[in-house]
Design a protein around this motif. Structure first.
Motif, PDB file in Angstrom:
ATOM      1  N   TRP A  80     -19.387 -40.272  -0.694  1.00  0.00           N
ATOM      2  CA  TRP A  80     -20.767 -40.183  -0.204  1.00  0.00           C
ATOM      3  C   TRP A  80     -21.240 -38.741  -0.105  1.00  0.00           C
ATOM      4  O   TRP A  80     -22.406 -38.425  -0.394  1.00  0.00           O
ATOM      5  CB  TRP A  80     -20.870 -40.856   1.159  1.00  0.00           C
ATOM      6  N   LEU A  81     -20.320 -37.845   0.259  1.00  0.00           N
ATOM      7  CA  LEU A  81     -20.686 -36.427   0.352  1.00  0.00           C
ATOM      8  C   LEU A  81     -20.945 -35.830  -1.034  1.00  0.00           C
ATOM      9  O   LEU A  81     -21.927 -35.087  -1.228  1.00  0.00           O
ATOM     10  CB  LEU A  81     -19.573 -35.656   1.056  1.00  0.00           C
ATOM     11  N   VAL A  82     -20.099 -36.174  -1.983  1.00  0.00           N
ATOM     12  CA  VAL A  82     -20.280 -35.654  -3.339  1.00  0.00           C
ATOM     13  C   VAL A  82     -21.602 -36.129  -3.907  1.00  0.00           C
ATOM     14  O   VAL A  82     -22.373 -35.357  -4.494  1.00  0.00           O
ATOM     15  CB  VAL A  82     -19.098 -36.077  -4.229  1.00  0.00           C
ATOM     16  N   CYS A  83     -21.895 -37.415  -3.735  1.00  0.00           N
ATOM     17  CA  CYS A  83     -23.151 -37.960  -4.248  1.00  0.00           C
ATOM     18  C   CYS A  83     -24.354 -37.311  -3.573  1.00  0.00           C
ATOM     19  O   CYS A  83     -25.378 -37.020  -4.221  1.00  0.00           O
ATOM     20  CB  CYS A  83     -23.193 -39.467  -4.049  1.00  0.00           C
ATOM     21  N   ALA A  84     -24.244 -37.088  -2.271  1.00  0.00           N
ATOM     22  CA  ALA A  84     -25.359 -36.457  -1.559  1.00  0.00           C
ATOM     23  C   ALA A  84     -25.623 -35.045  -2.085  1.00  0.00           C
ATOM     24  O   ALA A  84     -26.778 -34.642  -2.289  1.00  0.00           O
ATOM     25  CB  ALA A  84     -25.064 -36.440  -0.064  1.00  0.00           C
TER      26      ALA A  84
END
Length: 465
Positions: A15-19
């Motif tokens: 989720w952090l990478v996508c954000a």
């Protein structure tokens, strides 16, 4: 950290990478939308360096072709060409450029130089590979302006190239003109010295006159030898004048020969008469008188011939002296002519040297004068620039692709950084690295397959949470 741990961290922090990727791409999209569009116009120039120079007639060696093209690229991007573009396009009279100059420099410096620097910063000059084509590209916010500046750069470059070719030729032509005047004066002075010398000594053709005088000297010398031989012969005969009867002139004289024949006949008659009449006969006496007269005439004629030999010897001596004097005078005349010829040769060499120097400088003056008046260069516009229909930047797809790559890198880096700050056990590999912590067992996770539950194991008791 092995590959399994790395993948589990990414799966946990996905989720952090996508954000981060979304944020970076959104920022790139916003920047692409906010930035003004740019248009690039390109013109192509072809340099004909392989053809012979129509003025000088020479051709550029193929080894210098690359350096010549590189030099032309530097000339196009030079400040001189940029200032010529400002002058041809009238950019310094445009209000927007003056306002930008006031904002950027506060009114300090020269406006033309500042505009030229701005133009050079947006100019791109690239030579084509393995050809004589140079591409001039200019980027601006307006397509028509970009095309106009690109074409103006091409025109300014051609004018500058012509000036760079003509200016040295004009300087050389001026120098050759001044030098030609000096050499013309030197040539006229040398010709005047030669003419004055010939007029002073009355010489038209030194070589021809010298040949005539030399032939005359040879003829006089042969005459002198002949006269000397005649004199020697006359002297030898004159020395024999005591025995005049034996001289060839006497023996071969017809008068003396006839007198001697008459004398012999008369003596023969006297001998006959003496035997017949006796010595006292009157006829014998009369014949004796005739014989005596003949002897006297023979002696007189012999003396006359001997005297003529003396006169001939004296005449030969006088003739020899006259011819010898003529030979000496002719020798002096020939020597004087040789001196004149040598001096004339020196003066003629001066004239020839001055003429040669004058011809060489005049030839160079003609070539440089013709080159200084040249109006053509070996550069032609292959493809003029036109107003582009599509902007060259900013390119949305390129920026989004670049943002995607940057976002992925930043997202992965952020996930790893957070994982290092907040370290968690995500598998048996993480517990195996802890010293003195045995692994009692593992419970399969229900959400991510074989995910390991969070567990803490103390050094005294072990449990699974």
């Amino acid at each position: 950290m092995n590959l399994g741990q790395f993948l589990r961290i990414l799966r946990a922090r996905l989720w952090l990478v996508c954000a981060v990727v979304v944020v970076v791409m959104a920022a790139a999209f916003a920047v692409s939308v906010v930035l003004p569009q740019k248009y690039s116009a390109e013109t192509a120039l072809v340099i004909d360096a392989k053809s012979a120079d129509p003025i000088a007639g020479g051709m550029m060696p193929s080894q210098l072709m690359a350096s010549h093209i590189a030099t032309q690229v530097d000339i196009i991007g030079s400040e001189r060409v940029a200032l010529r573009v400002v002058e041809l396009a009238g950019l310094e009279r445009m209000p927007q450029f003056r306002e930008q100059w006031q904002e950027a420099t506060g009114g300090t410096g020269e406006l033309r130089a500042w505009i030229g620097a701005v133009l050079r910063s947006r100019l791109e000059v690239k030579p084509a590979r393995e050809s004589n084509v140079i591409r001039v590209r200019y980027t601006a916010s307006q397509p028509e302006f970009a095309a106009m500046i690109a074409n103006t750069f091409a025109k300014a470059y051609m004018e500058t190239a012509l000036e760079l070719r003509v200016e040295p030729a004009r300087q050389y032509a001026q120098w050759f003109d001044e030098r030609t005047q000096g050499l013309r004066e030197e040539l006229e002075a040398a010709q005047k010295r030669l003419s004055d010398y010939q007029q002073k000594h009355g010489i038209v053709s030194a070589d021809g006159r010298l040949d005539v005088e030399t032939a005359r000297l040879a003829e006089l010398s042969s005459q002198l030898v002949q006269v000397q031989g005649q004199r020697a012969e006359s002297r030898s005969r004159y020395s024999q004048a005591g025995a005049a009867e034996s001289l060839p002139e006497v023996t071969q004289n017809p008068l003396i020969a006839s007198l001697k024949a008459e004398l012999a006949r008369r003596e023969a008659e006297r001998e006959q008469m003496l035997g017949r009449l006796g010595p006292n006969h009157p006829e014998v006496g009369k014949l004796a008188a005739v014989i005596a007269s003949l002897l006297q005439r023979i002696g007189a004629e012999t003396q006359r011939v001997a005297a003529s030999l003396g006169s001939s010897s004296r005449m030969s001596a006088a003739r020899e002296a006259e011819v010898a004097a003529a030979v000496q005078a002719q020798k002096a005349r020939v020597l004087q002519l040789q001196q004149h010829r040598d001096q004339i040769s020196v003066l003629q060499r001066d004239v020839e040297g001055a003429q040669k120097a004058y011809d060489q400088v005049a030839q160079r003056l003609s070539a440089t004068s013709l080159e200084s008046q040249a109006q053509q260069v070996n550069v032609a516009v292959l493809t003029p620039a036109t107003a582009p229909m599509w902007p060259s930047g900013p390119r949305l797809l390129v920026m989004l692709a670049l943002a995607l790559v940057v976002g992925v890198v930043l997202g992965v880096g952020s996930a790893l950084l957070i994982e290092l700050i907040d370290r968690r056990v995500r598998g048996e590999d993480d517990l195996a690295g802890l010293p003195g912590v045995p692994v009692l067992g593992s419970v399969p996770g229900s959400r991510w397959g074989d995910r390991v539950s969070r567990a803490r194991v103390s050094s005294r008791t072990a449990g699974v949470y």
